[in-house]
Design a protein around this motif. Structure first.
Motif, mmCIF file in Angstrom:
data_model
loop_
_atom_site.group_PDB
_atom_site.id
_atom_site.type_symbol
_atom_site.label_atom_id
_atom_site.label_comp_id
_atom_site.label_asym_id
_atom_site.label_seq_id
_atom_site.Cartn_x
_atom_site.Cartn_y
_atom_site.Cartn_z
ATOM 1 N N GLN A 106 43.695 40.750 48.010
ATOM 2 C CA GLN A 106 43.236 40.328 46.690
ATOM 3 C C GLN A 106 41.710 40.185 46.682
ATOM 4 N N PRO A 107 41.076 40.533 45.564
ATOM 5 C CA PRO A 107 39.619 40.349 45.465
ATOM 6 C C PRO A 107 39.278 38.857 45.486
ATOM 7 N N HIS A 109 36.363 35.537 45.369
ATOM 8 C CA HIS A 109 35.082 35.032 44.874
ATOM 9 C C HIS A 109 34.883 33.657 45.490
ATOM 10 N N SER A 114 39.991 35.870 42.973
ATOM 11 C CA SER A 114 39.453 36.053 41.627
ATOM 12 C C SER A 114 40.551 36.670 40.763
ATOM 13 N N ARG A 116 40.763 37.028 37.523
ATOM 14 C CA ARG A 116 40.276 37.926 36.478
ATOM 15 C C ARG A 116 40.009 39.320 37.043
ATOM 16 N N ARG A 117 39.336 39.347 38.204
ATOM 17 C CA ARG A 117 39.041 40.644 38.832
ATOM 18 C C ARG A 117 40.335 41.331 39.296
ATOM 19 N N ARG A 120 41.836 42.939 36.327
ATOM 20 C CA ARG A 120 41.026 44.074 35.908
ATOM 21 C C ARG A 120 41.256 45.284 36.818
ATOM 22 N N GLU A 121 41.283 45.051 38.131
ATOM 23 C CA GLU A 121 41.474 46.154 39.071
ATOM 24 C C GLU A 121 42.894 46.709 38.991
#
Length: 504
Positions: A106-107, A109, A114, A116-117, A120-121
C-alpha cells in the motif's frame, strides 16, 4: 522468428517414486491465448507449478522472453513475469478491491497508509485495463467474474504480461463466460498473453489460437486450434485406444430388477437436480472432471454431506443425509476417495480397521469378542486377498494396494445393499487393481447395487452404464461397450445429451 514469451523444455518432475511429469513442453508466443489440455493426472498442474515458480523442475529449463527463469526465492521477479488465476479466488474477501490490488504494498505517507492515494492508484489501474469494478467495493460482494478480473489486474500491476487461467469458467454461467472471453480478447489486444486451462474443449475453440496436449505426464502435441478438429484433439488426449474396448463377460441387468437406489432432484452447491437409479446387481459409473460434482454426489449418498434439495431412497426408504453411521445402518458401504485421510486409522491393526463398521455383530452389551473379531477379520483378509501376517498387523505396514483392500474389506463387511466406491483403485499396483475390481464383480453377482466414481477408464469399464456429470449436471449416459474417445468427449464437454433424459 518470434521469441517465445514463455518456453518450457524437457520438464521432468518427480515426487518420490511418482513421476508427475516425464516430458513437459510448452511454447507460448506473445499476445496469444494458448490452451493447455489433458485428462486428470496428465501433468497440467505440475507444469503450471513449474511455470509459476512454485516448484523447481528436476530436469529441464524454463525461459521467459528468451531469458532463464529467475531463482525460486526471488518471488518479485516471478511476479513480474507470470501470475496464475486459480479456480478458487486468492483475493481476501473482507478487504476492498483497492486493498486487494495493493495488498502488502500500500502507498504510505509518513509511515501510514495513504487511503486517498490507494483509491486513486486502484482507480487508475482498473481504468488502464478496462476493468469496471468499484475500487471501494468489498471483494466478497463481487461476482465471480469480477473477482477474477481483479486478480488479473493485480497481476498486471506487477508488470506480468503472462497470465495462467486455471479453470476460469468452472463457476460461471454462459453469459458470464462470454463476458470473460470478451475481456480476455481485449486484454490480448493490449499485449497480454494467456495460458488457458479448461476441461471444456468447446471453450478452447472459442477463445484460444494454439493448444498443447499432455497425456500420461508427457507432451503429445502442440498445434493451431484451427488446424485440429475436435475428434483429433480428443484422440490426442485419449491416446490411440479409441476402438471399442472388450467388456467383462456378464449378464445384462434385467430391466425388471428391483431398484435399490433412487435419487430424485438431488441438489447442492456442487450439483443440480440429479436423477438416477441403481438396480440390484447393477454397477453404475459416475464420470466427470474434478469440478463436475461427481465426488460430492457420491459423498452425499454415503452420508458425508447434506444436500440443499431433493431426495434419495434406498430400497424405498428415505436415505439419511449428513450422517455416516445412519447411512451405514441403512445399508450403504463406502470406500472414500482418500484412504490416508478418510479410509484408515493408521495406529490400528488390519483387523480393527476392517471390522470397525460391524462391531455390533461381534459382541453384546458394548463388548466385542476378541476371538470372534479375529475370525471375522481373518475371513475378510482371505476374501480380499490381503497380503499380511494376520489381523493384528498394523495397517500402516501395508503397501498401498493392500491398504486399499482393507478399506474395501470394511465396506463389504456389513453386507451392504449399496456399495459406493470413490476412486477405488487410485494409487495401487496392477495386481491389486485387478483384485479390487474383481470384488466389484463379486458384489454385483451377489445382487448388490454399486455406484463407482472414478477418473480411471479401467474402473468404469466394469460398469453396466456410465453417467457423465459436467458442471454439476448429468449430461450423458454411456451403456457398456463405449469407446474411450466417446466417454472422454462427454467428460470434457464436447457433446451432451439434451436435458430431461431419463437416467434410470
Amino acid at each position: 522468428m518470434i521469441t517465445p514469451l514463455v518456453e518450457a523444455r524437457d520438464i521432468v518432475k518427480r515426487y518420490g517414486p511418482t513421476v508427475a511429469l516425464a516430458d513437459g513442453r510448452l511454447t507460448v508466443l506473445p499476445g496469444e491465448s494458448h490452451a493447455l489440455v489433458g485428462r486428470n493426472g496428465a501433468g497440467k498442474s505440475t507444469l503450471v507449478n513449474v511455470l509459476t515458480g512454485l516448484q523447481a523442475p528436476d530436469e529441464g529449463t524454463v525461459r521467459f522472453d528468451g531469458e532463464p527463469a529467475p531463482p525460486l526465492a526471488d518471488r518479485d521477479a516471478w511476479r513480474r513475469r507470470v501470475a496464475c488465476v486459480y479456480q478458487k479466488p486468492t483475493v481476501v474477501p473482507e478487504l476492498t478491491v483497492a486493498e486487494n490490488l495493493f495488498i502488502n504494498r500500500q502507498p504510505l505517507h509518513r509511515g501510514l497508509i495513504s487511503w486517498r492515494r490507494l483509491r486513486r492508484e486502484a482507480t487508475a489501474l482498473l481504468d488502464t485495463w478496462d476493468v469496471h469494478v468499484d475500487p471501494e467495493a468489498r471483494t466478497a460482494d463481487l461476482k465471480v467474474e469480477d473477482r477474477q478480473m481483479v486478480e488479473i489486474a493485480r497481476a498486471l500491476s506487477f508488470g506480468a504480461r503472462f497470465i495462467v487461467l486455471d479453470e476460469p469458467t468452472a463457476q460461471l454461467d454462459n453469459r458470464e463466460i462470454e463476458r470473460l472471453f470478451s475481456r480476455m480478447r481485449a486484454l490480448q489486444d493490449s499485449g497480454v498473453t494467456f495460458l488457458f486451462i479448461s476441461h471444456h474443449l468447446q471453450e478452447v475453440y472459442e477463445v484460444c489460437q494454439t493448444v498443447t496436449v499432455l497425456r500420461d505426464a508427457r507432451w503429445i502435441t502442440t498445434a493451431p486450434v484451427a488446424d485440429l478438429p475436435r475428434a483429433a484433439l480428443v484422440e490426442a488426449m485419449a491416446g490411440e485406444a479409441v476402438s471399442r474396448q472388450e467388456q467383462t463377460a456378464r449378464d445384462v441387468v434385467a430391466a425388471g430388477a428391483p431398484v435399490v437406489l433412487s435419487v430424485d432432484g438431488l441438489t447442492s452447491e456442487s450439483y443440480q437436480r440429479v436423477d438416477l437409479t441403481v438396480r440390484s446387481g447393477e454397477v453404475v459409473g459416475l464420470a466427470g472432471t474434478s469440478g463436475s460434482g461427481k465426488v460430492e454426489l457420491a459423498e452425499t449418498i454415503a452420508g458425508l454431506r447434506t444436500p440443499t434439495g431433493g431426495t434419495a431412497q434406498l430400497q424405498q426408504r428415505q436415505l439419511p443425509f449428513g450422517d455416516v453411521r445412519a447411512a451405514l445402518r441403512a445399508g450403504v458401504g463406502f470406500v472414500p476417495r482418500d484412504r490416508h485421510e478418510q479410509g484408515l486409522v493408521p495406529g490400528m491393526s488390519i483387523g480393527d480397521n476392517a471390522t470397525m463398521t460391524v462391531l455390533d455383530r461381534l459382541g453384546r452389551g458394548g463388548f466385542v469378542g476378541t476371538d470372534r473379531r479375529r475370525g471375522f477379520a481373518t475371513a475378510l483378509i482371505e476374501r480380499l486377498d490381503i497380503h499380511a501376517e494376520g489381523p493384528e498387523q498394523p495397517v500402516s505396514d501395508l503397501s498401498g494396494g493392500n491398504a486399499q483392500k482393507v478399506v474395501m474389506a470394511r465396506a463389504l463387511a456389513s453386507d451392504p445393499r449399496l456399495l459406493v466406491l470413490v476412486n477405488p483403485t487410485a494409487g495401487v499396483d496392477v495386481k491389486s487393481k485387478e483384485s479390487l475390481l474383481a470384488r466389484v464383480d463379486s458384489a454385483r453377482e451377489d445382487g448388490t447395487a454399486v455406484l463407482v466414481v472414478s477418473d480411471e477408464l479401467d474402473d468404469l469399464r466394469r460398469c453396466d452404464r456410465v453417467l457423465v456429470l459436467f458442471h454439476g449436471r448429468i449430461v450423458a449416459e454411456h451403456p457398456a461397450g463405449w469407446h474411450d474417445h466417446e466417454l472422454i468427449a462427454s467428460i470434457e464437454g464436447v457433446d451432451s445429451m439434451p436435458e430431461g433424459v431419463d437416467h434410470g
